[in-house]
Scaffold this motif. Structure first.
Motif, PDB file in Angstrom:
ATOM      1  N   SER A  42     -10.566  12.535  14.983  1.00 44.88           N
ATOM      2  CA  SER A  42      -9.399  12.096  15.521  1.00 44.88           C
ATOM      3  C   SER A  42      -8.191  12.594  14.480  1.00 44.88           C
ATOM      4  O   SER A  42      -8.389  12.085  13.399  1.00 44.88           O
ATOM      5  CB  SER A  42      -9.197  10.646  15.622  1.00 44.88           C
ATOM      6  N   ASP A  43      -7.226  13.494  14.870  1.00 43.65           N
ATOM      7  CA  ASP A  43      -6.025  14.039  14.080  1.00 43.65           C
ATOM      8  C   ASP A  43      -5.288  12.911  13.852  1.00 43.65           C
ATOM      9  O   ASP A  43      -4.480  12.775  13.043  1.00 43.65           O
ATOM     10  CB  ASP A  43      -5.654  15.407  14.683  1.00 43.65           C
ATOM     11  N   LEU A  44      -4.980  11.979  15.175  1.00 49.23           N
ATOM     12  CA  LEU A  44      -4.060  11.170  15.163  1.00 49.23           C
ATOM     13  C   LEU A  44      -4.523   9.982  14.178  1.00 49.23           C
ATOM     14  O   LEU A  44      -3.600   9.526  13.013  1.00 49.23           O
ATOM     15  CB  LEU A  44      -3.849  10.261  16.405  1.00 49.23           C
ATOM     16  N   GLU A  45      -5.705   9.715  13.919  1.00 45.41           N
ATOM     17  CA  GLU A  45      -6.315   8.679  12.940  1.00 45.41           C
ATOM     18  C   GLU A  45      -6.562   9.121  11.656  1.00 45.41           C
ATOM     19  O   GLU A  45      -6.789   8.642  10.716  1.00 45.41           O
ATOM     20  CB  GLU A  45      -7.245   7.659  13.585  1.00 45.41           C
ATOM     21  N   GLN A  46      -6.593  10.621  11.559  1.00 49.12           N
ATOM     22  CA  GLN A  46      -6.975  11.470  10.321  1.00 49.12           C
ATOM     23  C   GLN A  46      -8.454  10.963  10.173  1.00 49.12           C
ATOM     24  O   GLN A  46      -8.664  10.309   8.884  1.00 49.12           O
ATOM     25  CB  GLN A  46      -6.145  11.290   9.141  1.00 49.12           C
ATOM     26  N   ALA A  47      -9.505  10.901  10.849  1.00 48.74           N
ATOM     27  CA  ALA A  47     -10.813  10.010  10.725  1.00 48.74           C
ATOM     28  C   ALA A  47     -11.912  10.925  11.481  1.00 48.74           C
ATOM     29  O   ALA A  47     -11.527  11.739  12.543  1.00 48.74           O
ATOM     30  CB  ALA A  47     -10.926   8.784  11.302  1.00 48.74           C
ATOM     31  N   PHE A  48     -13.034  11.024  11.226  1.00 43.42           N
ATOM     32  CA  PHE A  48     -14.317  11.820  11.864  1.00 43.42           C
ATOM     33  C   PHE A  48     -15.483  10.983  11.377  1.00 43.42           C
ATOM     34  O   PHE A  48     -15.496  10.234  10.530  1.00 43.42           O
ATOM     35  CB  PHE A  48     -14.181  13.066  11.528  1.00 43.42           C
ATOM     36  N   SER A  49     -16.263  11.066  12.448  1.00 44.95           N
ATOM     37  CA  SER A  49     -17.704  10.290  12.247  1.00 44.95           C
ATOM     38  C   SER A  49     -18.716  11.401  12.429  1.00 44.95           C
ATOM     39  O   SER A  49     -18.678  12.426  13.304  1.00 44.95           O
ATOM     40  CB  SER A  49     -17.893   9.414  13.091  1.00 44.95           C
TER      41      SER A  49
END
Length: 147
Positions: free
Chosen positions: A70-77
């Motif tokens: 997620s670029d919006l949340e600046q997160a990945f799993s």
């Protein structure tokens, strides 16, 4: 189930840190444990479901799959598919948060996994310190900033 959470503050803007971490196949350029990495089947490193295959300094090989980005949340799993280390059902999450007072970044890296009986503390330390904390220090050095 073991839960490992580590976090740090980097004296760098969150967008600059995200630009590096967003590349799911870029960890061989900054993490000291990783020597080479490639995406399987020529997949893009930001395609959910893509798999990276990489080699560590000790010669062992691992495969991990990108689960979310997620670029919006600046997160990945991501999850481990193949590893010589007995980490079962391993799923990790990387999240960045802006620190607006100073334009810095909070980086949180956490995972949950199962281990063979009696090895939970040993493997939690391996993941938390040898992978996550080492990664924090390496990114700070790579960016030329303080952590």
């Amino acid at each position: 189930m073991v839960k490992v959470v580590r976090s740090t503050v980097l004296k760098a803007p969150v967008d600059a840190v995200w630009e590096i971490l967003r590349d799911f196949n870029g960890h061989d350029r900054w993490h000291p444990a990783v020597t080479t990495s490639q995406m399987e089947r020529g997949e893009s490193s930001d395609r959910v479901g893509a798999v990276r295959r990489f080699r560590l300094q000790d010669g062992s090989e691992l495969r991990e799959q990108l689960l979310t980005l997620s670029d919006l949340e600046q997160a990945f799993s991501y999850c481990l598919l193949d590893t010589p280390v007995p980490l079962f059902n391993y799923v990790a999450h990387v999240r960045l948060f802006p620190v607006t007072d100073g334009d810095w970044t909070v980086w949180e890296w956490e995972s949950r996994f199962d281990t063979p009986a009696g090895r939970d503390k040993e493997l939690a330390s391996l993941v938390g310190d040898d992978i996550y904390v080492a990664g924090f220090k390496a990114i700070a050095e790579h960016m030329g900033v303080e952590a």
